[in-house]
Design a protein around this motif. Structure first.
Motif, mmCIF file in Angstrom:
data_model
loop_
_atom_site.group_PDB
_atom_site.id
_atom_site.type_symbol
_atom_site.label_atom_id
_atom_site.label_comp_id
_atom_site.label_asym_id
_atom_site.label_seq_id
_atom_site.Cartn_x
_atom_site.Cartn_y
_atom_site.Cartn_z
ATOM 1 N N GLN A 120 0.847 -1.236 -0.027
ATOM 2 C CA GLN A 120 0.350 -0.103 -0.098
ATOM 3 C C GLN A 120 1.344 1.320 -0.382
ATOM 4 O OE1 GLN A 120 -2.665 -0.552 3.746
ATOM 5 N NE2 GLN A 120 -3.647 -2.035 2.141
ATOM 6 N N LEU A 121 1.965 0.940 0.743
ATOM 7 C CA LEU A 121 2.711 2.162 0.603
ATOM 8 C C LEU A 121 4.106 2.796 -0.730
ATOM 9 C CD1 LEU A 121 4.469 2.392 4.067
ATOM 10 C CD2 LEU A 121 2.476 3.799 2.976
ATOM 11 N N GLY A 122 3.536 1.649 -1.383
ATOM 12 C CA GLY A 122 4.464 1.615 -3.432
ATOM 13 C C GLY A 122 5.328 1.695 -3.093
ATOM 14 N N VAL A 123 6.511 0.826 -2.061
ATOM 15 C CA VAL A 123 7.683 0.474 -2.170
ATOM 16 C C VAL A 123 8.331 -0.017 -2.715
ATOM 17 C CG1 VAL A 123 7.769 0.468 0.681
ATOM 18 C CG2 VAL A 123 7.417 -1.734 -0.095
ATOM 19 N N ASN A 124 9.445 0.477 -2.901
ATOM 20 C CA ASN A 124 10.128 -0.892 -4.020
ATOM 21 C C ASN A 124 10.072 -2.371 -4.808
ATOM 22 O OD1 ASN A 124 12.511 -2.004 -5.556
ATOM 23 N ND2 ASN A 124 14.246 -0.732 -4.995
ATOM 24 N N PRO A 125 9.460 -2.660 -5.935
ATOM 25 C CA PRO A 125 9.239 -3.856 -5.782
ATOM 26 C C PRO A 125 10.246 -4.685 -5.513
ATOM 27 C CG PRO A 125 8.931 -2.044 -7.372
ATOM 28 C CD PRO A 125 9.867 -1.306 -7.215
ATOM 29 N N ALA A 126 11.819 -4.763 -5.139
ATOM 30 C CA ALA A 126 12.503 -5.400 -5.284
ATOM 31 C C ALA A 126 12.534 -6.691 -3.292
ATOM 32 C CB ALA A 126 13.575 -5.844 -5.867
ATOM 33 N N LEU A 127 11.933 -4.983 -3.060
ATOM 34 C CA LEU A 127 11.735 -5.752 -1.696
ATOM 35 C C LEU A 127 9.646 -6.858 -1.276
ATOM 36 C CD1 LEU A 127 11.599 -5.686 1.407
ATOM 37 C CD2 LEU A 127 10.468 -3.485 1.715
ATOM 38 N N ILE A 128 9.174 -5.852 -2.856
ATOM 39 C CA ILE A 128 8.160 -6.465 -2.503
ATOM 40 C C ILE A 128 8.293 -7.830 -3.262
ATOM 41 C CG2 ILE A 128 5.147 -6.986 -3.396
ATOM 42 C CD1 ILE A 128 5.808 -4.622 -1.125
ATOM 43 N N ASP A 129 8.787 -8.422 -4.011
ATOM 44 C CA ASP A 129 8.892 -9.304 -4.903
ATOM 45 C C ASP A 129 9.734 -10.540 -3.927
ATOM 46 O OD1 ASP A 129 9.012 -11.068 -7.443
ATOM 47 O OD2 ASP A 129 11.133 -10.658 -7.271
ATOM 48 N N ALA A 130 10.891 -9.896 -3.057
ATOM 49 C CA ALA A 130 11.651 -10.728 -1.781
ATOM 50 C C ALA A 130 10.498 -11.973 -1.326
ATOM 51 C CB ALA A 130 12.583 -10.515 -1.613
ATOM 52 N N LEU A 131 10.096 -10.638 -0.513
ATOM 53 C CA LEU A 131 8.957 -10.985 0.507
ATOM 54 C C LEU A 131 8.041 -11.502 -0.264
ATOM 55 C CD1 LEU A 131 8.145 -7.432 2.508
ATOM 56 C CD2 LEU A 131 10.054 -9.300 3.492
ATOM 57 N N ARG A 132 7.829 -12.071 -0.990
ATOM 58 C CA ARG A 132 6.656 -12.464 -1.481
ATOM 59 C C ARG A 132 7.135 -13.250 -2.124
ATOM 60 N NH1 ARG A 132 4.105 -9.346 -5.168
ATOM 61 N NH2 ARG A 132 2.672 -8.725 -4.128
#
Length: 163
Positions: A120-132
């Motif tokens: 929701q905060l729209g952070v760097n996609p690399a972080l979202i990808d790593a977490l997911r």
């Protein structure tokens, strides 16, 4: 002889007892402050600033911060390869490390935010990808964990690409 109705005033404490009580309270407050100040872990930026006779620019500080975290990622991956860290624990440590890096680099409270909060905060996609793809399945899924080598590479991507 005195009458049985006479009242005697209560005994008063001397002024020194009051000063002693305030002194003890003051010492306890000072001890608590010193305990917090001297046991607080240093942040990387603070440690770099404490180095004498250095004129560091912001890119230097960022490069050192990235280098420190990349070194820690390598250490976790090495622990996995040496079989001192099980795969699930390696992914847990990588997740914590990446979130701490984001927090230290940007001030974003990533260590306490959920994946949905970060999206929701729209952070760097690399972080979202790593977490997911790497950390959440390893930590929360009941099956076998995701390969920590891929998780380490995802962590390196986050550290190198975070802006």
């Amino acid at each position: 002889m005195s009458a049985p109705d006479d009242l005697y005033p209560p005994t008063q404490y001397g002024g020194l007892w009051l000063l002693l009580a305030f002194g003890i309270i003051l010492l306890l407050v000072i001890a608590a402050i010193l305990l917090v100040v001297f046991t607080r872990p240093k942040r990387v930026a603070d440690a770099i600033a404490d180095e004498p006779d250095t004129q560091l620019t912001l890119p230097d500080v960022v490069a050192r911060l990235q280098g420190d975290y990349l070194h820690q990622i390598d250490a976790i991956e090495r622990g996995y390869h040496e079989r001192t860290l099980p795969p699930r624990e390696a992914n847990v440590q990588l997740s914590r490390l990446v979130r701490r890096y984001v927090n230290e680099y940007s001030g974003l409270e990533a260590p306490v935010l959920s994946l949905q909060d970060l999206q929701q905060l729209g952070v760097n996609p690399a972080l979202i990808d790593a977490l997911r793809r790497h950390y959440y399945p390893s930590i929360f899924r009941s099956g076998p964990p995701v390969d920590p080598v891929a998780g380490a590479e995802a962590a390196r991507t986050v550290v190198r690409s975070w802006r």
